[in-house]
Design a protein around this motif. Structure first.
Motif, PDB file in Angstrom:
ATOM      1  N   ALA A  10       0.000  -3.198  10.481  1.00 36.43           N
ATOM      2  CA  ALA A  10       0.757  -4.130   9.653  1.00 36.43           C
ATOM      3  C   ALA A  10       1.279  -3.507   8.381  1.00 36.43           C
ATOM      4  CB  ALA A  10      -0.121  -5.333   9.328  1.00 36.43           C
ATOM      5  N   GLY A  11       1.189  -2.240   8.191  1.00 36.07           N
ATOM      6  CA  GLY A  11       1.686  -1.619   6.975  1.00 36.07           C
ATOM      7  C   GLY A  11       1.585  -0.122   7.061  1.00 36.07           C
ATOM      8  N   ILE A  12       1.968   0.571   5.997  1.00 33.87           N
ATOM      9  CA  ILE A  12       1.883   2.027   6.033  1.00 33.87           C
ATOM     10  C   ILE A  12       1.279   2.558   4.738  1.00 33.87           C
ATOM     11  CG2 ILE A  12       3.806   2.291   7.614  1.00 33.87           C
ATOM     12  CD1 ILE A  12       5.516   3.044   5.218  1.00 33.87           C
ATOM     13  N   ALA A  13       0.275   1.843   4.235  1.00 30.96           N
ATOM     14  CA  ALA A  13      -0.365   2.281   3.009  1.00 30.96           C
ATOM     15  C   ALA A  13      -0.872   3.710   3.160  1.00 30.96           C
ATOM     16  CB  ALA A  13      -1.531   1.341   2.682  1.00 30.96           C
ATOM     17  N   GLY A  14      -0.641   4.503   2.133  1.00 30.48           N
ATOM     18  CA  GLY A  14      -1.082   5.885   2.160  1.00 30.48           C
ATOM     19  C   GLY A  14      -0.069   6.825   2.768  1.00 30.48           C
ATOM     20  N   ASN A  15       1.004   6.321   3.323  1.00 27.59           N
ATOM     21  CA  ASN A  15       2.047   7.140   3.917  1.00 27.59           C
ATOM     22  C   ASN A  15       3.191   7.266   2.925  1.00 27.59           C
ATOM     23  OD1 ASN A  15       4.002   8.319   5.484  1.00 27.59           O
ATOM     24  ND2 ASN A  15       3.581   7.048   7.279  1.00 27.59           N
ATOM     25  N   THR A  16       3.574   8.496   2.552  1.00 32.44           N
ATOM     26  CA  THR A  16       4.622   8.688   1.555  1.00 32.44           C
ATOM     27  C   THR A  16       6.004   8.766   2.176  1.00 32.44           C
ATOM     28  OG1 THR A  16       4.312  11.091   1.656  1.00 32.44           O
ATOM     29  CG2 THR A  16       3.058   9.891  -0.007  1.00 32.44           C
ATOM     30  N   GLN A  17       6.090   8.659   3.491  1.00 32.80           N
ATOM     31  CA  GLN A  17       7.380   8.682   4.167  1.00 32.80           C
ATOM     32  C   GLN A  17       7.981   7.284   4.209  1.00 32.80           C
ATOM     33  OE1 GLN A  17       9.452  11.046   6.311  1.00 32.80           O
ATOM     34  NE2 GLN A  17       8.672  12.249   4.599  1.00 32.80           N
ATOM     35  N   LEU A  18       9.260   7.209   3.899  1.00 27.88           N
ATOM     36  CA  LEU A  18       9.999   5.968   4.054  1.00 27.88           C
ATOM     37  C   LEU A  18      10.615   5.965   5.444  1.00 27.88           C
ATOM     38  CD1 LEU A  18      12.496   4.431   1.499  1.00 27.88           C
ATOM     39  CD2 LEU A  18      13.035   4.541   3.918  1.00 27.88           C
ATOM     40  N   VAL A  19      10.410   4.901   6.188  1.00 29.86           N
ATOM     41  CA  VAL A  19      10.983   4.742   7.524  1.00 29.86           C
ATOM     42  C   VAL A  19      11.963   3.586   7.462  1.00 29.86           C
ATOM     43  CG1 VAL A  19      10.515   4.361   9.975  1.00 29.86           C
ATOM     44  CG2 VAL A  19       8.819   5.531   8.543  1.00 29.86           C
ATOM     45  N   GLU A  20      13.174   3.796   7.947  1.00 29.61           N
ATOM     46  CA  GLU A  20      14.167   2.733   7.917  1.00 29.61           C
ATOM     47  C   GLU A  20      14.986   2.739   9.197  1.00 29.61           C
ATOM     48  OE1 GLU A  20      16.296   3.529   4.331  1.00 29.61           O
ATOM     49  OE2 GLU A  20      17.087   5.457   5.029  1.00 29.61           O
ATOM     50  N   VAL A  21      15.527   1.562   9.515  1.00 29.67           N
ATOM     51  CA  VAL A  21      16.372   1.388  10.688  1.00 29.67           C
ATOM     52  C   VAL A  21      17.825   1.429  10.234  1.00 29.67           C
ATOM     53  CG1 VAL A  21      17.004  -0.144  12.590  1.00 29.67           C
ATOM     54  CG2 VAL A  21      14.616  -0.001  11.836  1.00 29.67           C
ATOM     55  N   ILE A  47      11.594  -1.549  -9.146  1.00 28.62           N
ATOM     56  CA  ILE A  47      10.277  -1.477  -8.523  1.00 28.62           C
ATOM     57  C   ILE A  47      10.428  -0.904  -7.120  1.00 28.62           C
ATOM     58  CG2 ILE A  47       9.217  -3.374  -9.813  1.00 28.62           C
ATOM     59  CD1 ILE A  47       9.912  -5.238  -7.481  1.00 28.62           C
ATOM     60  N   VAL A  48       9.362  -0.296  -6.622  1.00 30.82           N
ATOM     61  CA  VAL A  48       9.283   0.118  -5.222  1.00 30.82           C
ATOM     62  C   VAL A  48       8.353  -0.851  -4.511  1.00 30.82           C
ATOM     63  CG1 VAL A  48       8.570   1.897  -3.590  1.00 30.82           C
ATOM     64  CG2 VAL A  48       9.742   2.542  -5.701  1.00 30.82           C
ATOM     65  N   VAL A  49       8.854  -1.465  -3.469  1.00 31.03           N
ATOM     66  CA  VAL A  49       8.091  -2.450  -2.710  1.00 31.03           C
ATOM     67  C   VAL A  49       7.731  -1.875  -1.348  1.00 31.03           C
ATOM     68  CG1 VAL A  49       8.160  -4.737  -1.636  1.00 31.03           C
ATOM     69  CG2 VAL A  49       9.228  -4.378  -3.871  1.00 31.03           C
ATOM     70  N   ARG A  50       6.441  -1.929  -1.010  1.00 33.64           N
ATOM     71  CA  ARG A  50       6.018  -1.600   0.354  1.00 33.64           C
ATOM     72  C   ARG A  50       6.209  -2.853   1.190  1.00 33.64           C
ATOM     73  NH1 ARG A  50       1.394  -2.590   3.010  1.00 33.64           N
ATOM     74  NH2 ARG A  50       0.221  -3.010   1.102  1.00 33.64           N
ATOM     75  N   VAL A  51       7.136  -2.802   2.118  1.00 35.64           N
ATOM     76  CA  VAL A  51       7.522  -3.980   2.884  1.00 35.64           C
ATOM     77  C   VAL A  51       6.407  -4.371   3.856  1.00 35.64           C
ATOM     78  CG1 VAL A  51       9.212  -4.939   4.486  1.00 35.64           C
ATOM     79  CG2 VAL A  51       9.959  -3.395   2.652  1.00 35.64           C
ATOM     80  N   GLU A  52       6.041  -5.622   3.814  1.00 32.05           N
ATOM     81  CA  GLU A  52       5.048  -6.166   4.744  1.00 32.05           C
ATOM     82  C   GLU A  52       5.705  -6.977   5.854  1.00 32.05           C
ATOM     83  OE1 GLU A  52       1.211  -7.505   2.576  1.00 32.05           O
ATOM     84  OE2 GLU A  52       2.837  -7.761   1.122  1.00 32.05           O
ATOM     85  N   ALA A 112      13.094  -1.625   6.440  1.00 32.54           N
ATOM     86  CA  ALA A 112      12.542  -0.347   5.990  1.00 32.54           C
ATOM     87  C   ALA A 112      11.084  -0.543   5.616  1.00 32.54           C
ATOM     88  CB  ALA A 112      13.337   0.184   4.791  1.00 32.54           C
ATOM     89  N   SER A 113      10.368   0.553   5.557  1.00 37.74           N
ATOM     90  CA  SER A 113       8.964   0.490   5.158  1.00 37.74           C
ATOM     91  C   SER A 113       8.808   0.353   3.652  1.00 37.74           C
ATOM     92  CB  SER A 113       8.225   1.732   5.644  1.00 37.74           C
ATOM     93  OG  SER A 113       8.794   2.903   5.055  1.00 37.74           O
TER      94      SER A 113
END
Length: 367
Positions: A10-21, A47-52, A112-113
């Motif tokens: 359900a998320g990518i906490a700890g991952n510094t890569q941004l993934v987008e479609v 702000i940078v938001v980690r998309v949930e 996007a992530s």
């Protein structure tokens, strides 16, 4: 079709890569591409938001056909709205916002992530409201609330007609209307009628019935408001179904989704009719609703209104007046499947994308 199972995490906490479609051009859903890059740093006021959670709306269905009225040039990242947690903030942003769950209306960029936003465009999600729940009510909730309460303003006891009452906007709209004490007639295919009845809606089968004739049977004096996302011939029928003093709110041209030619022309025709109808001395009113109306003229006022109205929608959810109707939950890497499902017309509610680190991508790698 029932709710799909969540695949991946359900998320990518700890991952510094941004993934987008990425939507590269006019393609079938399977032509979507995945792109990986570093998560950018926020600028001043950002702000940078980690998309949930982010959603699949009708806008993306139009955009992939190059049929959305003011979409950006290809290629771009689609995604009309999002909900996520604030990871970092730039200068000039209140430090207390970091760690908060927020929602935002972005028009594009949500698939996007991670997403960089102006902090002023983020609306805090109340504690206890989940990301997926909130996501179903961002663009759909804002659209429904503002059309009902800022445009139509139907008095308690009135009757309204909602086209596509089982859809993303329609489902929220009929619930808000029932909470406001209104009688609701809703069009939908027969498979959705039992669900609409459970919401207190009188359903009309738009496929098997003569909709104008049936609505006149149910409301011989006309209806107090019609909410029409179909455009084309439907918007003319909707205008004729109004009672004296009634209001037509047109908010789309869904019937022209698969047409060729100018993407502006269907909207311009509706705008022309709205202007003409409002010039007639008949006491009725017509609007073409655009959720972005007023942003270019007064950005601060637009933001304040959006924040106030979305907060009202979230509060309605907390009171139980509105429920989160999730058609399916799929990971970002299965965006093609999610878009195909949303376009199928077989689901009620919203198809939601959840960023993940799974490797079962249904989108092709970006070049």
């Amino acid at each position: 079709m029932g709710t799909a199972e969540i695949a991946g995490t359900a998320g990518i906490a700890g991952n510094t890569q941004l993934v987008e479609v990425v939507l590269p051009g006019v393609v079938e859903p399977e032509g979507l591409q995945l792109r990986h890059r570093e998560v950018p740093a926020p600028g001043t006021g950002q702000i940078v938001v980690r998309v949930e959670a982010t959603g699949v709306s009708f806008a993306e269905q139009q955009m992939r056909r190059a049929r959305y009225y003011d979409q950006p040039p290809f290629p771009f990242v689609p995604g009309y709205d999002l909900v996520g947690t604030v990871l970092t903030a730039g200068q000039g942003v209140a430090p207390g916002l970091v760690g908060k769950r927020v929602a935002s209306l972005v028009k594009v960029g949500g698939w996007a992530s991670h997403v960089v936003l102006d902090a002023a465009d983020a609306v805090e999600v109340p504690a206890g409201v989940g990301a997926v729940e909130a996501e179903t009510l961002v663009v759909n909730g804002i659209t429904a609330w503002q059309m009902l309460h800022r445009r139509a303003k139907v008095r308690r006891g009135g009757t309204i007609l909602v086209h596509g009452a089982n859809g993303g906007v329609g489902t929220v709209l009929v619930q808000l209307a029932r909470a406001a004490g209104l009688h609701v007639i809703g069009t939908a295919s027969v498979r959705h009628h039992d669900a609409l009845r459970d919401l207190g809606v009188t359903p009309v089968d738009y496929r098997a019935e003569d909709v104008p004739a049936r609505v006149r049977e149910l409301a011989p004096g006309g209806v107090d408001a019609v909410f029409d996302h179909l455009g084309g011939r439907s918007v003319i029928d909707s205008w004729r179904l109004l009672a004296p003093g009634g209001t037509l709110v047109s908010y789309g041209s869904a019937t022209t989704r698969d047409d060729s030619g100018s993407k502006q022309w269907p909207v311009l025709k509706i705008l022309g009719r709205v202007w003409l109808w409002n010039a007639l001395p008949n006491g009725r009113h017509a609007y073409f609703f655009n959720v972005w109306e007023g942003r270019a003229l007064n950005k601060n006022r637009f933001r304040a209104r959006l924040s106030a109205d979305l907060t009202q929608v979230f509060q309605a959810l907390q009171r139980g007046e509105v429920s989160a109707h999730v058609a399916a939950r799929l990971p970002l890497t299965r965006a093609a499947e999610a878009l195909r499902l949303a376009e199928s017309g077989t689901v009620a509610g919203k198809v939601v994308l959840i960023p993940d680190t799974g490797d079962g991508a249904s989108a092709a790698p970006a070049q």
